[in-house]
Motif scaffolding. Structure first.
Motif, PDB file in Angstrom:
ATOM      1  N   HIS A  26       0.807  -1.265  -0.118  1.00 22.18           N
ATOM      2  CA  HIS A  26      -0.050   0.028  -0.092  1.00 22.18           C
ATOM      3  C   HIS A  26       0.994   1.342   0.150  1.00 22.18           C
ATOM      4  CE1 HIS A  26      -3.265  -2.669   0.908  1.00 22.18           C
ATOM      5  NE2 HIS A  26      -2.507  -3.098   1.863  1.00 22.18           N
ATOM      6  N   HIS A  27       0.588   2.232  -0.898  1.00 20.10           N
ATOM      7  CA  HIS A  27       1.256   3.371  -0.874  1.00 20.10           C
ATOM      8  C   HIS A  27       1.003   4.253   0.254  1.00 20.10           C
ATOM      9  CE1 HIS A  27       1.466   2.307  -5.245  1.00 20.10           C
ATOM     10  NE2 HIS A  27       2.479   3.049  -5.230  1.00 20.10           N
ATOM     11  N   LEU A  28       1.865   5.064   0.698  1.00 17.92           N
ATOM     12  CA  LEU A  28       1.663   6.004   1.775  1.00 17.92           C
ATOM     13  C   LEU A  28       1.607   7.206   1.077  1.00 17.92           C
ATOM     14  CD1 LEU A  28       4.813   5.406   4.239  1.00 17.92           C
ATOM     15  CD2 LEU A  28       2.516   4.367   4.234  1.00 17.92           C
ATOM     16  N   ILE A  29       2.281   8.166   0.108  1.00 16.57           N
ATOM     17  CA  ILE A  29       2.008   9.296  -0.676  1.00 16.57           C
ATOM     18  C   ILE A  29       1.569   8.455  -1.887  1.00 16.57           C
ATOM     19  CG2 ILE A  29       3.008  11.150  -1.845  1.00 16.57           C
ATOM     20  CD1 ILE A  29       5.352  11.028   0.283  1.00 16.57           C
ATOM     21  N   PRO A  30       0.147   9.274  -2.411  1.00 19.34           N
ATOM     22  CA  PRO A  30      -0.209   8.609  -3.690  1.00 19.34           C
ATOM     23  C   PRO A  30       0.850   8.414  -4.610  1.00 19.34           C
ATOM     24  CG  PRO A  30      -1.809  10.105  -2.617  1.00 19.34           C
ATOM     25  CD  PRO A  30      -0.495  10.066  -2.096  1.00 19.34           C
ATOM     26  N   TRP A  31       0.903   7.340  -5.370  1.00 18.15           N
ATOM     27  CA  TRP A  31       2.122   7.261  -6.598  1.00 18.15           C
ATOM     28  C   TRP A  31       2.054   8.356  -7.524  1.00 18.15           C
ATOM     29  CZ3 TRP A  31       2.159   7.044 -11.561  1.00 18.15           C
ATOM     30  CH2 TRP A  31       0.908   6.747 -12.470  1.00 18.15           C
ATOM     31  N   ALA A  32       0.985   8.949  -7.733  1.00 20.79           N
ATOM     32  CA  ALA A  32       0.984  10.077  -8.993  1.00 20.79           C
ATOM     33  C   ALA A  32       1.346  11.218  -8.310  1.00 20.79           C
ATOM     34  CB  ALA A  32      -0.624  10.228  -9.141  1.00 20.79           C
ATOM     35  N   GLN A  33       1.408  11.438  -7.139  1.00 18.93           N
ATOM     36  CA  GLN A  33       2.070  12.710  -6.625  1.00 18.93           C
ATOM     37  C   GLN A  33       3.544  12.554  -6.786  1.00 18.93           C
ATOM     38  OE1 GLN A  33       0.357  14.512  -2.972  1.00 18.93           O
ATOM     39  NE2 GLN A  33      -1.614  13.457  -3.290  1.00 18.93           N
ATOM     40  N   VAL A  34       4.001  11.424  -6.273  1.00 22.68           N
ATOM     41  CA  VAL A  34       5.354  11.257  -6.409  1.00 22.68           C
ATOM     42  C   VAL A  34       6.103  11.396  -7.863  1.00 22.68           C
ATOM     43  CG1 VAL A  34       7.280   9.743  -5.931  1.00 22.68           C
ATOM     44  CG2 VAL A  34       5.376   9.996  -4.307  1.00 22.68           C
ATOM     45  N   CYS A  35       5.109  10.645  -8.605  1.00 22.61           N
ATOM     46  CA  CYS A  35       5.341  10.773 -10.295  1.00 22.61           C
ATOM     47  C   CYS A  35       5.678  12.249 -10.743  1.00 22.61           C
ATOM     48  CB  CYS A  35       4.515   9.892 -10.813  1.00 22.61           C
ATOM     49  SG  CYS A  35       5.169   9.565 -12.369  1.00 22.61           S
ATOM     50  N   ALA A  36       4.441  13.116 -10.239  1.00 25.50           N
ATOM     51  CA  ALA A  36       4.382  14.420 -10.679  1.00 25.50           C
ATOM     52  C   ALA A  36       5.622  15.269 -10.385  1.00 25.50           C
ATOM     53  CB  ALA A  36       3.171  14.844 -10.144  1.00 25.50           C
ATOM     54  N   VAL A  37       6.393  14.840  -9.152  1.00 23.62           N
ATOM     55  CA  VAL A  37       7.292  15.549  -8.647  1.00 23.62           C
ATOM     56  C   VAL A  37       8.670  15.299  -9.613  1.00 23.62           C
ATOM     57  CG1 VAL A  37       9.152  16.042  -6.889  1.00 23.62           C
ATOM     58  CG2 VAL A  37       6.622  15.936  -6.425  1.00 23.62           C
ATOM     59  N   GLY A  38       8.601  13.830  -9.902  1.00 16.48           N
ATOM     60  CA  GLY A  38       9.667  13.481 -10.899  1.00 16.48           C
ATOM     61  C   GLY A  38       9.374  13.965 -12.317  1.00 16.48           C
ATOM     62  N   ARG A  39       8.344  14.190 -12.747  1.00 18.85           N
ATOM     63  CA  ARG A  39       8.302  14.610 -14.111  1.00 18.85           C
ATOM     64  C   ARG A  39       8.450  16.417 -14.058  1.00 18.85           C
ATOM     65  NH1 ARG A  39       2.317  15.042 -14.964  1.00 18.85           N
ATOM     66  NH2 ARG A  39       2.649  16.780 -13.701  1.00 18.85           N
ATOM     67  N   ASP A  40       8.018  16.892 -13.279  1.00 14.79           N
ATOM     68  CA  ASP A  40       7.886  18.401 -13.060  1.00 14.79           C
ATOM     69  C   ASP A  40       9.342  18.827 -12.544  1.00 14.79           C
ATOM     70  OD1 ASP A  40       5.438  18.303 -14.105  1.00 14.79           O
ATOM     71  OD2 ASP A  40       4.428  18.725 -12.124  1.00 14.79           O
ATOM     72  N   TYR A  41      10.225  18.082 -11.713  1.00 18.85           N
ATOM     73  CA  TYR A  41      11.220  18.589 -11.221  1.00 18.85           C
ATOM     74  C   TYR A  41      12.526  17.850 -11.276  1.00 18.85           C
ATOM     75  CZ  TYR A  41      14.086  20.671  -7.226  1.00 18.85           C
ATOM     76  OH  TYR A  41      15.085  21.386  -6.633  1.00 18.85           O
ATOM     77  N   ILE A  42      12.525  16.570 -10.895  1.00 16.66           N
ATOM     78  CA  ILE A  42      13.569  15.614 -11.139  1.00 16.66           C
ATOM     79  C   ILE A  42      14.047  15.602 -12.591  1.00 16.66           C
ATOM     80  CG2 ILE A  42      14.576  13.397 -10.513  1.00 16.66           C
ATOM     81  CD1 ILE A  42      12.427  13.293  -8.076  1.00 16.66           C
ATOM     82  N   ILE A  43      13.267  15.052 -13.394  1.00 14.14           N
ATOM     83  CA  ILE A  43      13.850  14.704 -14.598  1.00 14.14           C
ATOM     84  C   ILE A  43      14.358  15.864 -15.432  1.00 14.14           C
ATOM     85  CG2 ILE A  43      12.412  12.797 -14.828  1.00 14.14           C
ATOM     86  CD1 ILE A  43      10.726  14.156 -16.968  1.00 14.14           C
ATOM     87  N   ASP A  44      14.282  16.945 -14.891  1.00 14.65           N
ATOM     88  CA  ASP A  44      15.059  18.302 -15.771  1.00 14.65           C
ATOM     89  C   ASP A  44      16.645  18.184 -15.316  1.00 14.65           C
ATOM     90  OD1 ASP A  44      13.015  18.781 -17.311  1.00 14.65           O
ATOM     91  OD2 ASP A  44      12.158  20.133 -15.624  1.00 14.65           O
ATOM     92  N   GLU A  45      16.978  17.525 -14.413  1.00 15.05           N
ATOM     93  CA  GLU A  45      18.501  17.698 -14.118  1.00 15.05           C
ATOM     94  C   GLU A  45      19.196  16.334 -13.681  1.00 15.05           C
ATOM     95  OE1 GLU A  45      20.619  19.463 -10.289  1.00 15.05           O
ATOM     96  OE2 GLU A  45      19.465  20.977 -11.279  1.00 15.05           O
ATOM     97  N   GLN A  46      20.120  16.223 -14.434  1.00 13.98           N
ATOM     98  CA  GLN A  46      21.066  14.974 -14.263  1.00 13.98           C
ATOM     99  C   GLN A  46      21.254  14.794 -12.951  1.00 13.98           C
ATOM    100  OE1 GLN A  46      24.356  14.293 -16.669  1.00 13.98           O
ATOM    101  NE2 GLN A  46      24.976  12.287 -15.923  1.00 13.98           N
ATOM    102  N   ALA A  47      21.681  15.752 -12.347  1.00 13.26           N
ATOM    103  CA  ALA A  47      22.219  15.186 -10.860  1.00 13.26           C
ATOM    104  C   ALA A  47      21.079  14.884  -9.860  1.00 13.26           C
ATOM    105  CB  ALA A  47      22.834  16.863 -10.206  1.00 13.26           C
ATOM    106  N   ARG A  48      19.685  15.419 -10.316  1.00 14.01           N
ATOM    107  CA  ARG A  48      18.720  14.823  -9.327  1.00 14.01           C
ATOM    108  C   ARG A  48      18.338  13.400  -9.956  1.00 14.01           C
ATOM    109  NH1 ARG A  48      15.413  20.510 -10.945  1.00 14.01           N
ATOM    110  NH2 ARG A  48      16.311  21.718  -9.428  1.00 14.01           N
ATOM    111  N   ILE A  49      18.349  13.275 -11.054  1.00 12.70           N
ATOM    112  CA  ILE A  49      18.071  11.788 -11.589  1.00 12.70           C
ATOM    113  C   ILE A  49      18.860  10.953 -10.848  1.00 12.70           C
ATOM    114  CG2 ILE A  49      17.930  10.245 -13.605  1.00 12.70           C
ATOM    115  CD1 ILE A  49      17.185  12.617 -15.123  1.00 12.70           C
ATOM    116  N   GLN A  50      20.272  11.416 -10.833  1.00  9.10           N
ATOM    117  CA  GLN A  50      21.309  10.304 -10.420  1.00  9.10           C
ATOM    118  C   GLN A  50      21.206  10.420  -8.856  1.00  9.10           C
ATOM    119  OE1 GLN A  50      24.347   9.070 -12.213  1.00  9.10           O
ATOM    120  NE2 GLN A  50      24.093   7.809 -10.284  1.00  9.10           N
ATOM    121  N   ALA A  51      20.844  11.616  -8.213  1.00 13.05           N
ATOM    122  CA  ALA A  51      20.625  11.295  -6.735  1.00 13.05           C
ATOM    123  C   ALA A  51      19.486  10.347  -6.401  1.00 13.05           C
ATOM    124  CB  ALA A  51      20.016  12.592  -6.156  1.00 13.05           C
ATOM    125  N   VAL A  52      18.340  10.106  -7.093  1.00 13.14           N
ATOM    126  CA  VAL A  52      17.232   9.127  -6.857  1.00 13.14           C
ATOM    127  C   VAL A  52      17.981   7.979  -6.894  1.00 13.14           C
ATOM    128  CG1 VAL A  52      15.181   8.181  -7.806  1.00 13.14           C
ATOM    129  CG2 VAL A  52      15.388  10.672  -7.574  1.00 13.14           C
TER     130      VAL A  52
END
Length: 179
Positions: A26-52
């Protein structure tokens, strides 16, 4: 940009046998909310992607099936021009889908419990307050996760995602009667 449409298939074994029959995650934070942060913030920068990837729980990452970038139990092809990280940066649809799967199923964002929760049904795409309470009661974390998430900016949510990526799935099947 295709990344947060329908929930990606679970990249690991979705059903675990347990003392109470079958258990599900069972998810704690809804998956779509986490995914939206990935789409809108994380995937724009290599360092952020690498950090995950750097923070992701090693056992969970090894168990993940990343398609062309490494199946279950295989080394993951992350670096280089054809590696998953660069392919996310260049918006390769398949790479975005694989990354969405990892973000959607962050190990620390999951609690293993009964598939059927008669006392506290799985809220689906809403925040799972009960599962969050179970995680907090079991390992002392996440008591205020919902408040923290809802009041966080993108950078703070990114830090929470890295934290959740580095934690193991909580198996609370021993307390199945409470669900």
């Amino acid at each position: 940009m295709p990344m947060c449409g329908a929930r990606p298939a679970y990249p690991f074994n979705d059903i675990l046998p347990g003392a109470v029959g079958q258990n599900a995650r069972h998810h704690l934070i809804p998956w779509a909310q986490v995914c939206a942060v990935g789409r809108d913030y994380i995937i724009d920068e290599q360092a952020r992607i690498q950090a995950v990837f750097d923070h992701y729980d090693a056992a969970s990452l090894l168990a993940a099936n990343l398609g062309g970038w490494g199946g279950t139990g295989q080394a993951k092809v992350l670096a280089g021009g054809d590696g998953l990280i660069n392919q996310i940066l260049v918006r390769n649809g398949e790479a975005l889908e694989e990354f969405a799967g990892l973000l959607s199923w962050l190990p620390g964002n999951l609690v293993v419990g009964p598939t059927v929760r008669p006392l506290h049904p799985d809220p689906g795409e809403a925040f799972d307050d009960f599962a969050c309470e179970r995680r907090s009661a079991t390992d002392g974390e996440y008591a205020d996760l919902r408040v923290e998430w809802e009041n966080a900016d993108d950078q703070q949510k990114f830090e929470l995602i890295k934290d959740l990526a580095g934690k193991a799935i909580l198996n609370d099947s021993a307390n199945a009667g409470l669900w």
